[in-house]
Motif scaffolding. Sequence first.
Motif, short mmCIF file in Angstrom:
data_model
loop_
_atom_site.label_atom_id
_atom_site.label_comp_id
_atom_site.label_asym_id
_atom_site.label_seq_id
_atom_site.Cartn_x
_atom_site.Cartn_y
_atom_site.Cartn_z
N ILE A 59 -17.43 -31.32 101.47
CA ILE A 59 -17.92 -30.89 100.17
C ILE A 59 -16.76 -30.17 99.49
O ILE A 59 -16.24 -29.19 100.02
N ALA A 60 -16.37 -30.65 98.32
CA ALA A 60 -15.12 -30.21 97.72
C ALA A 60 -15.19 -28.82 97.08
O ALA A 60 -14.32 -27.99 97.27
N THR A 61 -16.24 -28.54 96.31
CA THR A 61 -16.26 -27.29 95.55
C THR A 61 -17.40 -26.38 96.01
O THR A 61 -18.37 -26.83 96.63
N ILE A 62 -17.27 -25.13 95.65
CA ILE A 62 -18.32 -24.15 95.99
C ILE A 62 -19.59 -24.46 95.23
O ILE A 62 -20.69 -24.26 95.76
N GLU A 63 -19.48 -24.97 94.01
CA GLU A 63 -20.67 -25.31 93.23
C GLU A 63 -21.48 -26.40 93.92
O GLU A 63 -22.70 -26.34 93.98
N GLN A 64 -20.79 -27.42 94.44
CA GLN A 64 -21.47 -28.48 95.18
C GLN A 64 -22.14 -27.91 96.43
O GLN A 64 -23.28 -28.26 96.75
N ALA A 65 -21.43 -27.04 97.12
CA ALA A 65 -21.97 -26.44 98.33
C ALA A 65 -23.21 -25.61 98.02
O ALA A 65 -24.20 -25.64 98.77
N ASN A 66 -23.19 -24.87 96.92
CA ASN A 66 -24.35 -24.06 96.55
C ASN A 66 -25.54 -24.92 96.17
O ASN A 66 -26.69 -24.57 96.45
N SER A 67 -25.31 -26.07 95.53
CA SER A 67 -26.43 -26.95 95.18
C SER A 67 -27.03 -27.58 96.44
O SER A 67 -28.25 -27.69 96.57
N VAL A 68 -26.19 -27.96 97.40
CA VAL A 68 -26.69 -28.51 98.66
C VAL A 68 -27.41 -27.42 99.44
O VAL A 68 -28.44 -27.67 100.07
N LYS A 69 -26.91 -26.19 99.37
CA LYS A 69 -27.55 -25.06 100.04
C LYS A 69 -28.96 -24.85 99.49
O LYS A 69 -29.91 -24.64 100.25
N ALA A 70 -29.11 -24.92 98.17
CA ALA A 70 -30.43 -24.75 97.56
C ALA A 70 -31.39 -25.85 98.01
O ALA A 70 -32.56 -25.59 98.29
N GLN A 71 -30.89 -27.09 98.11
CA GLN A 71 -31.72 -28.20 98.58
C GLN A 71 -32.14 -27.97 100.03
O GLN A 71 -33.30 -28.18 100.39
N ARG A 113 -22.13 -31.99 113.07
CA ARG A 113 -21.09 -31.05 113.52
C ARG A 113 -21.08 -29.78 112.69
O ARG A 113 -20.45 -28.79 113.06
N ARG A 114 -21.75 -29.77 111.56
CA ARG A 114 -21.79 -28.58 110.71
C ARG A 114 -22.99 -27.68 111.02
O ARG A 114 -23.11 -26.60 110.47
N VAL A 129 -31.52 -21.97 111.88
CA VAL A 129 -30.21 -22.53 112.19
C VAL A 129 -29.33 -22.39 110.96
O VAL A 129 -29.82 -22.30 109.84
N SER A 130 -28.04 -22.38 111.18
CA SER A 130 -27.08 -22.23 110.10
C SER A 130 -26.34 -23.55 109.92
O SER A 130 -25.97 -24.21 110.89
N VAL A 131 -26.15 -23.93 108.66
CA VAL A 131 -25.40 -25.14 108.33
C VAL A 131 -24.19 -24.72 107.49
O VAL A 131 -24.35 -24.19 106.39
N ARG A 132 -22.99 -24.94 108.03
CA ARG A 132 -21.76 -24.61 107.31
C ARG A 132 -21.46 -25.73 106.33
O ARG A 132 -21.14 -26.84 106.72
N LEU A 133 -21.56 -25.43 105.05
CA LEU A 133 -21.33 -26.44 104.02
C LEU A 133 -19.92 -26.38 103.47
O LEU A 133 -19.37 -27.39 103.04
N HIS A 134 -19.37 -25.21 103.46
CA HIS A 134 -18.05 -24.95 102.89
C HIS A 134 -17.50 -23.75 103.64
O HIS A 134 -18.25 -23.07 104.36
N ALA A 135 -16.24 -23.47 103.49
CA ALA A 135 -15.65 -22.32 104.18
C ALA A 135 -16.34 -21.02 103.80
O ALA A 135 -16.42 -20.09 104.60
N GLU A 136 -16.88 -20.94 102.58
CA GLU A 136 -17.49 -19.71 102.10
C GLU A 136 -19.00 -19.79 101.96
O GLU A 136 -19.64 -18.80 101.61
N VAL A 137 -19.60 -20.96 102.20
CA VAL A 137 -21.03 -21.15 101.97
C VAL A 137 -21.69 -21.70 103.23
O VAL A 137 -21.26 -22.70 103.78
N ALA A 138 -22.74 -21.00 103.66
CA ALA A 138 -23.55 -21.47 104.79
C ALA A 138 -25.02 -21.35 104.40
O ALA A 138 -25.42 -20.38 103.75
N ALA A 139 -25.81 -22.34 104.77
CA ALA A 139 -27.23 -22.34 104.45
C ALA A 139 -28.02 -22.01 105.71
O ALA A 139 -27.68 -22.46 106.80
N LYS A 140 -29.07 -21.22 105.55
CA LYS A 140 -30.00 -20.93 106.64
C LYS A 140 -31.19 -21.86 106.49
O LYS A 140 -31.84 -21.88 105.45
#
Length: 148
Positions: A59-71, A113-114, A129-140
Amino acid sequence: MKIILTHEVSGLGAAGDVVDVKDGYARNYLIPRGFAMRWTKGGEKDVEQIRRGRKIREIATIEQANSVKAQLESVKVRLATRSGDSGRLFGSVTPADIASAIKQAGGPDVDKRRIELGAPIKTLGAHQVSVRLHAEVAAKVGVEVVAA
């Protein structure tokens, strides 16, 4: 020992990184599990191919990671598995099981793997469980394990 990572390893680096680690850690853990390979001049050519593959899946950008985190955090994940009478599972829940359960629940496609499990899931009930989407964004993600 100088190695090339073939998968992302928490606290060490991402796929395609060349890192120095202790000999025993490389020989006994990273290389046998397929997380790394020995660094050689010929292996240096593989680094670029590994990095290209990582860039495609990443996932390239933090914005993309945040949208996937919300989903991910809005999806209710139920995982049916075999268990004994006391609520103990026959085996344990793996990151691959969780990734497929997220997909079946209507969530985004997540690379197994994430997914990070704090401890192995071996009982029925609700787990985080935690899902690492980006270096700075993780979803619970809440996973409810139920008897099949």
